[in-house]
Design an enzyme around this catalytic site. Structure first.
Site, PDB file in Angstrom:
ATOM      1  N   GLU A  56      42.180  -8.877  15.428  1.00 14.67           N
ATOM      2  CA  GLU A  56      42.641  -8.398  14.124  1.00 14.67           C
ATOM      3  C   GLU A  56      43.778  -9.308  13.677  1.00 14.67           C
ATOM      4  O   GLU A  56      44.744  -9.503  14.409  1.00 14.67           O
ATOM      5  CB  GLU A  56      43.089  -6.935  14.238  1.00 14.67           C
ATOM      6  CG  GLU A  56      43.848  -6.402  13.041  1.00 14.67           C
ATOM      7  CD  GLU A  56      43.067  -6.494  11.731  1.00 14.67           C
ATOM      8  OE1 GLU A  56      41.924  -6.022  11.684  1.00 14.67           O
ATOM      9  OE2 GLU A  56      43.611  -7.064  10.756  1.00 14.67           O
TER      10      GLU A  56
ATOM     11  N   ASP B 130      43.561 -15.044  13.790  1.00 20.66           N
ATOM     12  CA  ASP B 130      42.473 -15.310  12.870  1.00 20.66           C
ATOM     13  C   ASP B 130      41.153 -15.322  13.659  1.00 20.66           C
ATOM     14  O   ASP B 130      41.069 -15.939  14.722  1.00 20.66           O
ATOM     15  CB  ASP B 130      42.708 -16.666  12.214  1.00 20.66           C
ATOM     16  CG  ASP B 130      41.676 -16.997  11.152  1.00 20.66           C
ATOM     17  OD1 ASP B 130      42.014 -16.904   9.964  1.00 20.66           O
ATOM     18  OD2 ASP B 130      40.527 -17.332  11.510  1.00 20.66           O
TER      19      ASP B 130
ATOM     20  N   ASP C  17      33.372  -7.386  11.322  1.00 21.37           N
ATOM     21  CA  ASP C  17      33.770  -6.423  10.286  1.00 21.37           C
ATOM     22  C   ASP C  17      35.113  -6.863   9.721  1.00 21.37           C
ATOM     23  O   ASP C  17      36.073  -6.109   9.713  1.00 21.37           O
ATOM     24  CB  ASP C  17      33.853  -5.017  10.899  1.00 21.37           C
ATOM     25  CG  ASP C  17      34.112  -3.948   9.842  1.00 21.37           C
ATOM     26  OD1 ASP C  17      33.895  -4.232   8.648  1.00 21.37           O
ATOM     27  OD2 ASP C  17      34.539  -2.839  10.215  1.00 21.37           O
TER      28      ASP C  17
END
Lengths: 311, 215
Positions: free
Chosen positions: A131, A158, A179
């Site tokens: 994340e 990243d 996602d």
């Protein structure tokens, strides 16, 4: 060019931007992001403004203060396991292609619904959750029962950088979940053929990829063609009532319908507490191509995903 | 027709090119180092530093026999140093990615390797243009102001055109190749102007000696 000052860094501009952001925030709060929903937490991060709002027992996470923003993730405190969004349930269909993944990579945390569910269902699995925004991790832990552990490893980085590094280190995963897109902004370097090839390189022999993407706007056809170039054939899960489309692909040939039904029957009981009903999911596992296959591919050289979305 | 309008047009183009390359730079780095704010930090730092060095060198160069022919050589140099980005950038970024763990320093190093040389050369154009345009000390400020105006306007347009349209229509390498071609055309234009157009012979003007390079 003679540039005494960069437009991008000019302090005055930054100040005025901050001021307008504050005003927007104020207006948003006054009007109420949702008539009945109460904002119980908000924080700004380098990547977005995160709002947590509550309506009854349902808590939702939202990025940005715009009132028309969709919720990123929601959780009903009475039934915290239940997946309230169709796309989350669709992503769980990845277990039909590989019921027992041991090494899982997830790009984009949101509220942590998926990693938590997988952690409960697969006690032997190890997950790397990537994340970019540390604030999202904080909010997920505080409000959405997300609990990193020695089996659920969170990396604040990243996604593309992690994937490249993981390839370099020779890591392999049995399940990769993508996602990383908010409704607001698409990280364009995560929607290119080269990126998908790197992801494919991280899949083990029986590895499965599942990606939450867009089903509306002109981007759909570009994105579909790009995924098809790397992962075809794939299941294109696209319910009529959702702006999300979930792509489900595998290193192995896609299982025939009978095999899918048999696995669904075996998993149904375990997945019921999560609100997953395979009668809803099985009909969505279709491979027909409903985009122009000659569409220009998105590549590292040509990646205007956000511009294409506006069209 | 004199040469000054040509110098202004060329300065405009150089401003356009700098910002176009800067924006492409961010996109070139993203697959290796991400697209976070530190990418732009690296890119902007490197461009600012390079431009400042370019201003210094360009100003210094303008002391010695300033001419449109030498001006043409600066554009030629910029083109020659810009074009290799099409071929070497992936290799350079890969090499750095494999050795530098932290994407902040990786991106800083990569943008230094890739962009310092062409940007320093492009930065030389502004002060050199001022030298070619200034005729009297009295008007030196006005000329400099006009030059800043034109080149920064070019930068604004280069930023807008690249981020709104060029990346939507073309591959990055196509844009870089086109920019190289445009800079070559600038070089040819300056050389042609040196040959066929009358100049106002700035070096012969005694007032410039006190304004342009007082010693």
């Amino acid at each position: 060019m003679t540039r005494l000052d960069s437009g991008i860094l000019r302090p005055a501009a930054r100040r005025s931007l901050a001021t307008s952001a504050c005003m927007l925030l104020l207006i948003g709060t006054l009007l109420g992001a949702d008539a009945q929903a109460r904002v119980i937490h908000q924080e700004r991060s380098p990547y977005s403004t995160i709002l947590v709002n509550q309506r009854g027992t349902v808590i939702c996470m939202q990025f940005s203060v715009r009132r028309d923003q969709r919720n990123q993730t929601c959780m009903d405190q009475r039934r915290p396991k239940e997946m309230l969004f169709p796309y989350t349930r669709m992503m769980m269909a990845s277990l039909l292609l590989n019921p027992a993944p041991e090494r899982i990579l997830m790009l984009g945390l949101g509220g942590g619904t998926l990693p938590m569910a997988l952690d409960q269902l697969l006690p032997n699995a190890h997950q790397d959750v990537i994340e970019i925004d540390p604030a999202v991790v904080r909010v997920a832990r505080e409000f959405f029962n997300f609990a990193p552990s020695d089996r659920v490893n969170v990396v604040t980085e990243d996604g593309r950088v992690f994937v490249k590094r993981a390839l370099q280190q020779g890591k392999r995963y049995d399940l990769i979940m993508l996602d990383a897109f908010t409704g607001e902004y698409i990280p364009e370097h995560l929607m290119t053929r080269e990126f998908l090839e790197e992801v494919r390189g991280l899949l083990s022999e029986t590895g499965v990829l599942v990606a939450n993407t867009f089903s509306i706007s002109k981007l759909y056809t570009y994105e579909s063609a790009t995924y098809a170039a790397v992962f075809a054939p794939f299941f294109n899960m696209k319910p009529d009532d959702s702006g999300n489309r979930v792509i489900l692909a595998s290193r192995q040939p896609l299982p025939p319908p009978e095999a899918l039904e048999a696995r669904a029957a075996a998993l149904a009981g375990a997945l019921k507490p999560y609100g997953i009903d395979f009668r809803e999911l099985l009909p969505l596992l279709r491979t027909d191509i409903d985009w122009d296959p000659d569409t220009r591919l998105l590549t590292d050289q040509y990646a205007p995903a956000n511009l294409l979305r506006r069209r | 027709m004199t040469t000054s309008p040509i110098v202004y047009v060329l300065a405009f183009v150089s401003g356009f090119s700098i910002m176009s390359v800067e924006l492409l730079g961010g996109r070139m780095l993203a697959p290796y180092f991400g697209s976070s704010v530190y990418i732009w930090g690296s890119i902007i730092t490197v461009f600012m530093l390079s431009l400042s060095i370019g201003y210094l060198i360009g100003g210094r160069l303008s002391l010695y026999h300033p001419s449109l022919n030498r001006y043409a050589l600066i554009f030629l140099g910029a083109a020659v140093c810009l074009y290799p980005l099409v071929f070497v950038s992936e290799g350079v970024m890969n090499w750095i990615f494999e050795r530098v763990e932290d994407p902040r320093y990786g991106s800083l190093l990569a943008s230094s390797f890739l962009f310092i040389v062409p940007t320093v050369i492009l930065g030389m154009i502004s002060p050199y243009s001022v030298r070619l345009l200034v005729v009297t000390t009295e008007h030196a400020g006005q000329v400099a102001g006009m030059l800043y105006f034109v080149s920064t306007l070019g930068s604004a347009l280069g930023t807008l055109a690249t981020s709104f349209y060029l990346v939507l229509w073309f591959e990055m390498d196509t844009i870089l190749t086109t920019l190289t071609g445009v800079l070559l055309a600038c070089s040819a234009t300056a050389a042609a102007a040196a040959r066929w157009l009358p100049t106002h012979a700035p070096a012969a003007d005694p007032t410039v000696a006190s304004g342009g390079h007082a010693r």
